[in-house]
Design a protein around this motif. Structure first.
Motif, PDB file in Angstrom:
ATOM      1  N   LEU A  27       0.826  -1.203   0.000  1.00  0.00           N
ATOM      2  CA  LEU A  27       0.000   0.000   0.000  1.00  0.00           C
ATOM      3  C   LEU A  27       0.864   1.258   0.000  1.00  0.00           C
ATOM      4  N   LEU A  28       1.977   1.238   0.709  1.00  0.00           N
ATOM      5  CA  LEU A  28       2.868   2.405   0.684  1.00  0.00           C
ATOM      6  C   LEU A  28       3.313   2.702  -0.751  1.00  0.00           C
ATOM      7  N   ARG A  29       3.590   1.669  -1.515  1.00  0.00           N
ATOM      8  CA  ARG A  29       3.988   1.873  -2.916  1.00  0.00           C
ATOM      9  C   ARG A  29       2.820   2.438  -3.724  1.00  0.00           C
ATOM     10  N   ALA A  30       1.619   1.922  -3.482  1.00  0.00           N
ATOM     11  CA  ALA A  30       0.448   2.409  -4.219  1.00  0.00           C
ATOM     12  C   ALA A  30       0.155   3.868  -3.874  1.00  0.00           C
ATOM     13  N   LEU A  31       0.309   4.237  -2.624  1.00  0.00           N
ATOM     14  CA  LEU A  31       0.064   5.617  -2.224  1.00  0.00           C
ATOM     15  C   LEU A  31       1.107   6.557  -2.811  1.00  0.00           C
ATOM     16  N   ALA A  32       2.362   6.093  -2.873  1.00  0.00           N
ATOM     17  CA  ALA A  32       3.403   6.912  -3.495  1.00  0.00           C
ATOM     18  C   ALA A  32       3.120   7.100  -4.984  1.00  0.00           C
ATOM     19  N   LYS A  33       2.719   6.028  -5.652  1.00  0.00           N
ATOM     20  CA  LYS A  33       2.368   6.111  -7.069  1.00  0.00           C
ATOM     21  C   LYS A  33       1.179   7.036  -7.288  1.00  0.00           C
TER      22      LYS A  33
END
Length: 359
Positions: A27-33
């Motif tokens: 989720l951290l990656r998705a939020l950064a994206k």
């Protein structure tokens, strides 16, 4: 599948509990994206200063402790949304501890969200919240969420969903969303999940056995088994879509295919040995009592009792389509487990011990 554009979460301040675990890392990656304006992560241990953890502002606390309420107040101050992922799977031998982490921890997060006036609450539930039923037809989100009585995990997931419903009734202006995924895997979490479910004796064996030898070992499975998997990245994508669309209500998350016992054995490249469910359960419980397994036999009751999930609501309301097929994911996960693969986070790292940790 409708693609989410970069920056679709622009301006959004999101807080994530359990942000260093399996789904949290994805989720951290998705939020950064998605270009979230600010991401806050809650965990018991400080993650490393590496991607994706370095993009979040971290708050450290143990949700089982009353003093976590002070940290939660600061953690949620001024955020637009909170995604509650934190969950302890172990120790199954200490259900009171699990209750403090999972049930009381969830209650503390909800109370803090209400006090802070958070506009959107996303709660990570599970297929484990559902009651048992026939295996022939997948169930939708209106299936009873009364759980499997013999499973500590299932009972606590059900209890937490009732707390979420009570929160939604108390704060009718707050958007409340619930995700109910099937078994969530990713190769990066192979060591973490392997430690949880295989335990200190079987986990090292799984890493030592060559793939060719492992495929020759018999796999005892009852014919009534029906199981599916979903990638952590696909779950994170669904949560990002829920945040983007401010979509309320429950969402089943599952990838095809649903595997029966023979299909599961084929996906693993193993030889299936048919065994009655009662025999397998008796063996699991004996291994649990002998401290060979860390998980109770209630996990098998849950796996055999809960029907497959129908994820059509997520497809319709979120334009969500899993990018990973469940059988391919399982093969990749098992290969990663054999290689001792893991991630850089404190939970995903291969050398991390199997104490209770937020998932």
């Amino acid at each position: 599948m409708a693609q989410l554009s970069s920056g679709h979460l622009s301006g959004l301040k999101v807080a994530v509990t359990g942000a260093s675990g399996n789904v949290g890392t994805a989720l951290l990656r998705a939020l950064a994206k998605g270009g979230a304006a600010e991401v806050r992560g809650l965990a018991r241990r400080q993650p490393p200063e590496t991607e994706p953890y370095d993009g979040a502002r971290w708050y450290l606390t143990d949700l089982s402790e009353p003093d976590s309420e002070q940290v939660l107040a600061e953690f949620l101050d001024g955020v637009d949304a909170v995604v509650h992922l934190a969950w302890a799977l172990l120790p199954d031998r200490q259900p009171d501890l699990l209750h403090r982490v999972n049930v009381q921890g969830t209650e503390r997060v909800l109370a803090a969200a209400g006090a802070a006036g958070v506009q959107h609450v996303v709660h990570m539930s599970s297929l484990g919240a559902y009651a048992a039923g026939p295996q022939e037809r997948p169930i939708q989100e209106d299936w009873p969420i009364t759980g499997i009585p013999s499973s500590t995990y299932s009972r606590q997931k059900s209890t937490c969903e009732l707390a979420v419903q009570e929160f939604a009734a108390t704060y009718p202006d707050t958007i409340v969303s619930v995700t109910r995924p099937t078994l969530v895997l990713q190769p990066e979490a192979a060591s973490e999940i392997g430690r949880y479910f295989l335990g200190p004796y079987l986990f090292p064996l799984a890493r030592l056995l060559p793939g060719e030898v492992a495929r020759l070992l018999p796999l005892p499975l009852p014919g009534s088994l029906r199981i599916s998997f979903v990638h952590a990245e696909d779950v994170a994508d669904a949560i990002a879509r829920i945040l983007d669309r401010r979509a309320a209500g429950p969402f089943n998350l599952s990838a095809s295919p649903v595997l029966d016992a023979d299909g599961l054995a084929r996906a693993l490249g193993a030889r299936r040995i048919p065994v009655p469910a009662v025999v397998l359960r008796t063996g699991m419980q004996a291994a649990f009592l002998a401290h060979v397994l860390q998980i109770e036999a209630g996990w098998l009751d849950m796996g055999l009792g809960i029907p497959p999930l129908d994820a059509s609501r997520a497809r319709t309301a979120l334009d969500w389509r899993p990018a990973h097929k469940g059988d391919d994911l399982l093969r990749e996960f098992v290969a990663a487990l054999g290689r001792g693969q893991g991630g850089q986070g404190p939970l995903l790292f291969p050398g991390t011990g199997p104490e209770h940790t937020p998932a």
